[in-house]
Every structure is written in C-alpha cells, then in structure tokens.
Design a protein around this motif. Structure first.
Motif, mmCIF file in Angstrom:
data_model
loop_
_atom_site.group_PDB
_atom_site.id
_atom_site.type_symbol
_atom_site.label_atom_id
_atom_site.label_comp_id
_atom_site.label_asym_id
_atom_site.label_seq_id
_atom_site.Cartn_x
_atom_site.Cartn_y
_atom_site.Cartn_z
ATOM 1 N N PRO A 199 0.812 -1.226 0.000
ATOM 2 C CA PRO A 199 0.000 0.000 0.000
ATOM 3 C C PRO A 199 0.842 1.271 0.000
ATOM 4 O O PRO A 199 0.394 2.300 -0.512
ATOM 5 C CB PRO A 199 -0.844 -0.118 1.274
ATOM 6 C CG PRO A 199 -0.250 -1.209 2.075
ATOM 7 C CD PRO A 199 0.451 -2.112 1.122
ATOM 8 N N VAL A 200 2.054 1.227 0.565
ATOM 9 C CA VAL A 200 2.944 2.388 0.477
ATOM 10 C C VAL A 200 3.277 2.661 -0.998
ATOM 11 O O VAL A 200 3.298 3.817 -1.443
ATOM 12 C CB VAL A 200 4.229 2.168 1.298
ATOM 13 C CG1 VAL A 200 5.260 3.247 0.992
ATOM 14 C CG2 VAL A 200 3.903 2.178 2.787
ATOM 15 N N GLY A 201 3.540 1.590 -1.757
ATOM 16 C CA GLY A 201 3.770 1.746 -3.189
ATOM 17 C C GLY A 201 2.581 2.380 -3.883
ATOM 18 O O GLY A 201 2.733 3.224 -4.765
ATOM 19 N N ALA A 202 1.373 1.991 -3.454
ATOM 20 C CA ALA A 202 0.158 2.584 -4.024
ATOM 21 C C ALA A 202 0.060 4.069 -3.697
ATOM 22 O O ALA A 202 -0.324 4.879 -4.545
ATOM 23 C CB ALA A 202 -1.070 1.844 -3.499
ATOM 24 N N VAL A 203 0.412 4.440 -2.469
ATOM 25 C CA VAL A 203 0.380 5.849 -2.064
ATOM 26 C C VAL A 203 1.367 6.668 -2.890
ATOM 27 O O VAL A 203 1.051 7.770 -3.352
ATOM 28 C CB VAL A 203 0.683 6.000 -0.555
ATOM 29 C CG1 VAL A 203 0.889 7.456 -0.180
ATOM 30 C CG2 VAL A 203 -0.436 5.390 0.281
ATOM 31 N N VAL A 204 2.566 6.107 -3.076
ATOM 32 C CA VAL A 204 3.575 6.792 -3.900
ATOM 33 C C VAL A 204 3.064 6.965 -5.333
ATOM 34 O O VAL A 204 3.208 8.034 -5.947
ATOM 35 C CB VAL A 204 4.907 6.013 -3.887
ATOM 36 C CG1 VAL A 204 5.875 6.563 -4.932
ATOM 37 C CG2 VAL A 204 5.542 6.078 -2.496
ATOM 38 N N PHE A 206 -0.001 7.152 -6.241
ATOM 39 C CA PHE A 206 -1.082 8.142 -6.223
ATOM 40 C C PHE A 206 -0.541 9.565 -6.116
ATOM 41 O O PHE A 206 -0.973 10.463 -6.842
ATOM 42 C CB PHE A 206 -2.016 7.846 -5.046
ATOM 43 C CG PHE A 206 -3.110 8.855 -4.870
ATOM 44 C CD1 PHE A 206 -4.161 8.914 -5.772
ATOM 45 C CD2 PHE A 206 -3.087 9.755 -3.813
ATOM 46 C CE1 PHE A 206 -5.183 9.850 -5.610
ATOM 47 C CE2 PHE A 206 -4.098 10.684 -3.649
ATOM 48 C CZ PHE A 206 -5.145 10.736 -4.551
ATOM 49 N N LEU A 207 0.428 9.769 -5.210
ATOM 50 C CA LEU A 207 0.928 11.128 -4.953
ATOM 51 C C LEU A 207 1.873 11.628 -6.040
ATOM 52 O O LEU A 207 1.882 12.818 -6.357
ATOM 53 C CB LEU A 207 1.638 11.161 -3.597
ATOM 54 C CG LEU A 207 0.762 10.916 -2.366
ATOM 55 C CD1 LEU A 207 1.614 10.911 -1.112
ATOM 56 C CD2 LEU A 207 -0.346 11.964 -2.274
ATOM 57 N N ILE A 208 2.691 10.723 -6.592
ATOM 58 C CA ILE A 208 3.729 11.148 -7.538
ATOM 59 C C ILE A 208 3.335 10.899 -8.990
ATOM 60 O O ILE A 208 3.516 11.762 -9.854
ATOM 61 C CB ILE A 208 5.060 10.436 -7.219
ATOM 62 C CG1 ILE A 208 5.555 10.846 -5.825
ATOM 63 C CG2 ILE A 208 6.121 10.759 -8.273
ATOM 64 C CD1 ILE A 208 6.809 10.150 -5.371
ATOM 65 N N LEU A 209 2.756 9.715 -9.264
ATOM 66 C CA LEU A 209 2.490 9.354 -10.653
ATOM 67 C C LEU A 209 1.153 9.872 -11.172
ATOM 68 O O LEU A 209 1.024 10.141 -12.359
ATOM 69 C CB LEU A 209 2.540 7.832 -10.817
ATOM 70 C CG LEU A 209 3.873 7.148 -10.507
ATOM 71 C CD1 LEU A 209 3.749 5.640 -10.709
ATOM 72 C CD2 LEU A 209 4.986 7.709 -11.391
ATOM 73 N N MET A 210 0.157 10.009 -10.286
ATOM 74 C CA MET A 210 -1.191 10.377 -10.731
ATOM 75 C C MET A 210 -1.237 11.638 -11.593
ATOM 76 O O MET A 210 -1.932 11.669 -12.615
ATOM 77 C CB MET A 210 -2.126 10.531 -9.533
ATOM 78 C CG MET A 210 -2.676 9.220 -8.998
ATOM 79 S SD MET A 210 -3.850 8.418 -10.107
ATOM 80 C CE MET A 210 -5.303 9.441 -9.858
ATOM 81 N N PRO A 211 -0.503 12.714 -11.221
ATOM 82 C CA PRO A 211 -0.572 13.922 -12.062
ATOM 83 C C PRO A 211 -0.042 13.714 -13.476
ATOM 84 O O PRO A 211 -0.328 14.505 -14.373
ATOM 85 C CB PRO A 211 0.310 14.928 -11.294
ATOM 86 C CG PRO A 211 0.339 14.431 -9.903
ATOM 87 C CD PRO A 211 0.293 12.944 -10.018
ATOM 88 N N PHE A 212 0.756 12.658 -13.670
ATOM 89 C CA PHE A 212 1.390 12.434 -14.972
ATOM 90 C C PHE A 212 0.769 11.259 -15.723
ATOM 91 O O PHE A 212 1.292 10.826 -16.745
ATOM 92 C CB PHE A 212 2.882 12.174 -14.779
ATOM 93 C CG PHE A 212 3.589 13.220 -13.978
ATOM 94 C CD1 PHE A 212 3.941 14.431 -14.556
ATOM 95 C CD2 PHE A 212 3.887 13.011 -12.637
ATOM 96 C CE1 PHE A 212 4.580 15.420 -13.820
ATOM 97 C CE2 PHE A 212 4.534 13.987 -11.892
ATOM 98 C CZ PHE A 212 4.884 15.196 -12.484
ATOM 99 N N LEU A 213 -0.357 10.732 -15.219
ATOM 100 C CA LEU A 213 -0.916 9.521 -15.809
ATOM 101 C C LEU A 213 -1.700 9.844 -17.087
ATOM 102 O O LEU A 213 -2.923 9.795 -17.123
ATOM 103 C CB LEU A 213 -1.794 8.802 -14.793
ATOM 104 C CG LEU A 213 -1.051 8.014 -13.719
ATOM 105 C CD1 LEU A 213 -2.027 7.323 -12.780
ATOM 106 C CD2 LEU A 213 -0.090 7.003 -14.321
ATOM 107 N N ASN A 214 -0.963 10.161 -18.140
ATOM 108 C CA ASN A 214 -1.565 10.288 -19.466
ATOM 109 C C ASN A 214 -1.418 8.955 -20.203
ATOM 110 O O ASN A 214 -0.990 7.951 -19.625
ATOM 111 C CB ASN A 214 -0.901 11.434 -20.243
ATOM 112 C CG ASN A 214 0.610 11.277 -20.300
ATOM 113 O OD1 ASN A 214 1.147 10.159 -20.220
ATOM 114 N ND2 ASN A 214 1.308 12.388 -20.447
ATOM 115 N N GLY A 215 -1.762 8.927 -21.462
ATOM 116 C CA GLY A 215 -1.711 7.679 -22.222
ATOM 117 C C GLY A 215 -0.329 7.069 -22.276
ATOM 118 O O GLY A 215 -0.169 5.846 -22.121
#
Length: 269
Positions: A199-204, A206-215
C-alpha cells in the motif's frame, strides 16, 4: 476521493496484508500442506504470466501505439517490459543473500528449531528477509494500484495472485524472528509491516504518478508491470512451487491459473 481510487487502494492493501496470513500459518499450523502450497504458487504464477503477456502487455502496446505510432509505440512497449524486468532484477541483485525472499520457508522448518549459537543469526536473517520482502512488495504495490485504476477486474486478478505469493513470504519472515526471540507478536509485526510496503507503493503511485498519468505514462507503467510480474513468476513463484512439488502439481497449478485467467477475461470482456 474517486471510488475507483479507493477500490485500487483497498486491493493493494489486501494483497500486502496477506504476508500476515503467512506468519499466522507458521505459528498455528502443525504441518504445511505442501501439495496445496505447490498448486497455489503455481496457480499464482500462471495467473501472473498469462495476464502479463496476454492482457497487460497488449494494453500497454495499444496505448503507446495510439500515442506514438506503430513503430515507436511498439519499441516503447518493449523497452518498458524489459525495463520492468531489469528493475526487479536489480532489486534482487542488491538485496543481501541472507534476506532474499526467494528462499521460502515451510512450517516444518520451524519444528527443527535452531541451535544455541544460531539465535543471533536467525534474528538477523529475519530482519533482512523482512526488508527484502518490503523492497520487493513496493513495485508490486504500484503494479496492483495502477492496474486497478485502468481496469478494476484486472486489478482484482493481480491482487489475488500477489496475495497468494505473499503468504509464504510471510512465513519466511516469521520463522527466523519467532525462533530467535520466542516472541510471536514481534514476528507477526515484522511480517505484517513488510507487507505494508505494497500500500505504500500505491500511495507513492497516487501522490507522484497520478498527475502524470496520461496515455504514454499508463502505457509505459503497464509494460513495466508486465515485465515485473513475469520476472517474479519465473524467478520466484515457480522455483518456490517446485520446491514443494509432487507429481508436477506446480505445473498443473500454473495451467489452472492460466485457464482461470483466460476464462475470466473472456467473461468480463
């Protein structure tokens, strides 16, 4: 927070906490059901290999081809796939041999017990194993979380496969700690905490990758996830399954895992 994100977090938490189930088995089970363990680990490997090569790799390729064109998209998919393999291989390489979680223990190893001069070594081994499993679980947490975001059904399949293979890892942490300290709570706590890396990996993610999750980002992550899961299956799950193998049960388990995954993908298509 979006319901899909909460669901993805819940799946990742479920997969990670299954290490605690492994430690409980070590404490309260007299003997390991080696036939079941072999089939279960083989099943998990079959699910991971099939879903990685048939579903996740294809999704990554389609996403990247749509964004970058046929040739560049395919090359980027290949780079992501083998990049994921290289990442998990490097993690394996830099983990001390004493703590490598590929050396799966069984409940019978508990029954043997240590000699007097092995207690310190056992405690150190358990600590390193907990650290090693936590490091391994981190990218698995990212994989489960991002997969569930893209396709919740696929996320469920990956979470179940990861949870199955986390059970013997929990045993591997709990056995040396418990027999070095005689403290069930401490052994369970370390096993439990090593699973929380998912779940720590999931949080990372969410916090770091989510803004860049384009195609393109989704495509690269999916390709890397496929590589990570294939590597884990071949390097970790199948050797562990065959350690307990009787009459090719691990291979039958792997075939069953592939078949169940294939049928489930058709049913939810």
């Amino acid at each position: 927070m979006d319901g899909t994100i909460i669901f993805a977090f819940a799946l990742t938490l479920f997969a990670g906490l299954s290490t605690g189930i492994g430690s409980l088995l070590a404490f309260f089970t007299k003997r390991t059901n080696t036939k079941f363990l072999s089939v279960a680990l083989g099943f998990s490997a079959g699910v991971m290999i099939y879903v990685s090569l048939v579903e996740i790799f294809v999704k990554a390729k389609d996403e990247l081809v749509a964004e970058l064109g046929l040739t560049n998209g395919y090359w980027m998919t290949i780079a992501g796939f083998f990049g994921g393999m290289l990442l998990i291989a490097l993690i394996d390489h830099f983990i001390p041999a004493m703590g490598n979680p590929h050396e799966v223990k069984s409940v019978e190893d508990v029954d043997a017990g240590p000699t007097n001069d092995e207690y310190a070594k056992l405690k150190k081994m358990g600590m390193f194993t907990a650290l090693a499993i936590a490091i391994h679980n981190f990218p698995e947490g990212i994989a489960t979380f991002t997969s569930a975001l893209q396709d919740p059904t696929l996320g469920v399949a990956i979470a179940i496969a990861v949870a199955i293979h986390n059970v013997p890892e929990g045993i591997a942490v709990a056995i040396p700690i418990y027999y070095a300290t005689g403290n069930r709570k401490q052994a369970f706590k370390l096993s439990f905490l090593s699973g929380l890396a998912e779940p720590v990996g999931a949080v990372v993610a969410f916090l770091i990758l989510m803004p860049f999750l384009n195609g393109i980002m989704f495509g690269v992550i999916f390709a890397a996830v496929a590589g990570i899961m294939v590597f884990i299956s071949i390097d970790e799950l199948l050797p562990a399954a065959q350690k307990y193998d009787e009459a090719h049960l691990s291979i039958y388990g792997m075939m069953a895992g592939m078949a169940v995954m294939a049928i489930s993908l058709v049913l939810v298509a």
